[in-house]
Write a protein that holds these residues in place. Sequence first.
Motif, PDB file in Angstrom:
ATOM      1  N   LEU A   1       0.820  -1.204   0.000  1.00  0.00           N
ATOM      2  CA  LEU A   1       0.000   0.000   0.000  1.00  0.00           C
ATOM      3  C   LEU A   1       0.854   1.254   0.000  1.00  0.00           C
ATOM      4  O   LEU A   1       1.831   1.358   0.751  1.00  0.00           O
ATOM      5  N   ALA A   2       0.470   2.212  -0.845  1.00  0.00           N
ATOM      6  CA  ALA A   2       1.028   3.555  -0.718  1.00  0.00           C
ATOM      7  C   ALA A   2       0.487   4.182   0.557  1.00  0.00           C
ATOM      8  O   ALA A   2      -0.636   3.896   0.974  1.00  0.00           O
ATOM      9  N   THR A   3       1.274   5.005   1.199  1.00  0.00           N
ATOM     10  CA  THR A   3       0.857   5.665   2.440  1.00  0.00           C
ATOM     11  C   THR A   3       0.971   7.183   2.276  1.00  0.00           C
ATOM     12  O   THR A   3       1.548   7.669   1.297  1.00  0.00           O
ATOM     13  N   PRO A   4       0.447   7.955   3.219  1.00  0.00           N
ATOM     14  CA  PRO A   4       0.589   9.412   3.128  1.00  0.00           C
ATOM     15  C   PRO A   4       2.028   9.893   3.299  1.00  0.00           C
ATOM     16  O   PRO A   4       2.298  11.077   3.096  1.00  0.00           O
ATOM     17  N   ARG A   5       2.930   8.987   3.662  1.00  0.00           N
ATOM     18  CA  ARG A   5       4.310   9.374   3.924  1.00  0.00           C
ATOM     19  C   ARG A   5       5.194   8.936   2.768  1.00  0.00           C
ATOM     20  O   ARG A   5       5.270   7.759   2.438  1.00  0.00           O
ATOM     21  N   GLU A   6       5.859   9.881   2.144  1.00  0.00           N
ATOM     22  CA  GLU A   6       6.708   9.598   0.993  1.00  0.00           C
ATOM     23  C   GLU A   6       7.795   8.589   1.374  1.00  0.00           C
ATOM     24  O   GLU A   6       8.436   8.704   2.419  1.00  0.00           O
ATOM     25  N   GLY A   7       8.004   7.603   0.492  1.00  0.00           N
ATOM     26  CA  GLY A   7       9.041   6.614   0.720  1.00  0.00           C
ATOM     27  C   GLY A   7       8.715   5.582   1.773  1.00  0.00           C
ATOM     28  O   GLY A   7       9.587   4.788   2.160  1.00  0.00           O
ATOM     29  N   ARG A   8       7.484   5.572   2.276  1.00  0.00           N
ATOM     30  CA  ARG A   8       7.047   4.576   3.252  1.00  0.00           C
ATOM     31  C   ARG A   8       5.868   3.799   2.667  1.00  0.00           C
ATOM     32  O   ARG A   8       4.931   4.378   2.118  1.00  0.00           O
ATOM     33  N   TYR A   9       5.958   2.471   2.778  1.00  0.00           N
ATOM     34  CA  TYR A   9       4.922   1.596   2.249  1.00  0.00           C
ATOM     35  C   TYR A   9       4.495   0.628   3.335  1.00  0.00           C
ATOM     36  O   TYR A   9       5.259   0.323   4.258  1.00  0.00           O
ATOM     37  N   LEU A  10       3.284   0.170   3.233  1.00  0.00           N
ATOM     38  CA  LEU A  10       2.804  -0.861   4.141  1.00  0.00           C
ATOM     39  C   LEU A  10       2.636  -2.163   3.370  1.00  0.00           C
ATOM     40  O   LEU A  10       1.899  -2.213   2.378  1.00  0.00           O
ATOM     41  N   LYS A  11       3.347  -3.178   3.831  1.00  0.00           N
ATOM     42  CA  LYS A  11       3.166  -4.510   3.266  1.00  0.00           C
ATOM     43  C   LYS A  11       2.167  -5.244   4.156  1.00  0.00           C
ATOM     44  O   LYS A  11       2.369  -5.328   5.371  1.00  0.00           O
ATOM     45  N   VAL A  12       1.115  -5.742   3.546  1.00  0.00           N
ATOM     46  CA  VAL A  12      -0.031  -6.234   4.311  1.00  0.00           C
ATOM     47  C   VAL A  12      -0.399  -7.645   3.890  1.00  0.00           C
ATOM     48  O   VAL A  12      -0.421  -7.970   2.699  1.00  0.00           O
ATOM     49  N   MET A  13      -0.690  -8.467   4.875  1.00  0.00           N
ATOM     50  CA  MET A  13      -1.312  -9.774   4.665  1.00  0.00           C
ATOM     51  C   MET A  13      -2.664  -9.736   5.376  1.00  0.00           C
ATOM     52  O   MET A  13      -2.739  -9.886   6.603  1.00  0.00           O
ATOM     53  N   PRO A  14      -3.759  -9.507   4.637  1.00  0.00           N
ATOM     54  CA  PRO A  14      -5.080  -9.388   5.269  1.00  0.00           C
ATOM     55  C   PRO A  14      -5.789 -10.739   5.303  1.00  0.00           C
ATOM     56  O   PRO A  14      -6.655 -11.032   4.469  1.00  0.00           O
TER      57      PRO A  14
END
Length: 486
Positions: free
Chosen positions: A286-299
Amino acid sequence: MIVGVDVGTSVTKAQLIARDGRTSPAHEARSTVYTLPGNRVEQDMDEVVATVVTVVRAAVADAADLCPDEPVEALALTGQGDGLWLRDAEGRPVGRALSWMDGRAAPVLDRWLRDGTAAKVHARTGAGMFPGAAGPLLAHLAEHEPERLERADVAGYCVDTIAQRFTGERTVDASDASVPFLDVTSRAYDETALELCGLTRWRHLLAEPAPPGALGRLLPEAAAELGLPAGLSVSAGPFDIPACGFGAGLEEPGQGNLIIGTTLACQVLSTDPAPADNGEAAGMVLATPREGRYLKVMPAMIGTAGLDWLLKMLGVRIEELDALLAQSPYGAGGVTALPFLSTSGERAPFVDARARGRLDGLSPLTSRADLVRALCESVAYSARHCLETLGASGEITASGGGARSGEWGRIFAGVLGRDVHVREDAVGIRGAARVAWEALGVGIDTAAPGWRAAARTVRADAEAVAHYQDGYARYLRDLTAARAGW
């Protein structure tokens, strides 16, 4: 203050949150989830929007009690992700919303899994698809109800539906847009991914993602409904999983967060946009509101819903959970479980619509406590499987209804082999509010008492850690054997 709103699948919540972290009481309103033949799960968009109006008006009435001298600075929205919410140019529904729990597109996904389409899209965008994701749902409608797509102006999600109704803007948060067609580094749609899914014709239905820090403005008619001033800033996103991550305190790469809710969402903050590589087209980046930060998610699809089913079968109230878990030792008297109790199968850390649950090792000596503990242990094993796949290396936080159980929390800490820091109070709303304040350029002191009050730490017991090492290895063996037979 900020008015925070979290639009869940069946319950919408709103409350005020002050800059020092203090919150007003939460107000709730329920919306209907329609479960229909053909694995269809739908919601009425107008009803969902009406729940938001109800809870926001109630929350605004608490302003004088929380901070009488501070104004409301913004309306911060978060809520359920995935699914498909089709709207016309005025933001009105084109039929009911298709829920993230909807299973009508399972044949599409099966075809994409067999022919390699799902794997190719995952390699490009990091998005693992499942029946209730926008890609399969769009493809299903294109095949069976193209006239519905022709009537639509936007194929969006829950949060941007509400934002459009309140601000008039046709946009979407980058976290929602990430699944399944967004290049998260450029924040632009991957046209090849759309082409692979046969959806190029419907590209115009995808709203362009809002840039980081974007804020809408409340329309006069919406403001009058909500009891807020016209022109108030509106922050629309991220959706509930990343909002909970930021609300729980994800700050540094490698830190992980568990949301032990109806489903089990596991996420890790990262500077690397590459998808998790475990040989499965699962999970999401996921793209996040913070540049250069991503969330890798296992839902994962498992979570408290499976536990609720078992407790109902056994005639046990949820209030009895901790006492019941305490009656069964590590290993649940030899009973083991696979926790895949969703009719949609599983989507993380693998995708299989045929995945089903199991209880093994039963005997006349098996107690209700053993059955419940075995299921709770298996959910914790799945959490470890997801977090290891995501590369979690730092502090682990937890939130959601399941995190309120002290005994289940100890199981999670033992299985994960590390302390778990539980956040219990309005985590999604806190995350949405923090994002809104960042967009406004307002710094928040998260060390203030109001931000710390909702946190507690569950310590990992050395004996439990040692036992669960063997239990986890057995869980992985059982899972491998089960997958061959589904």
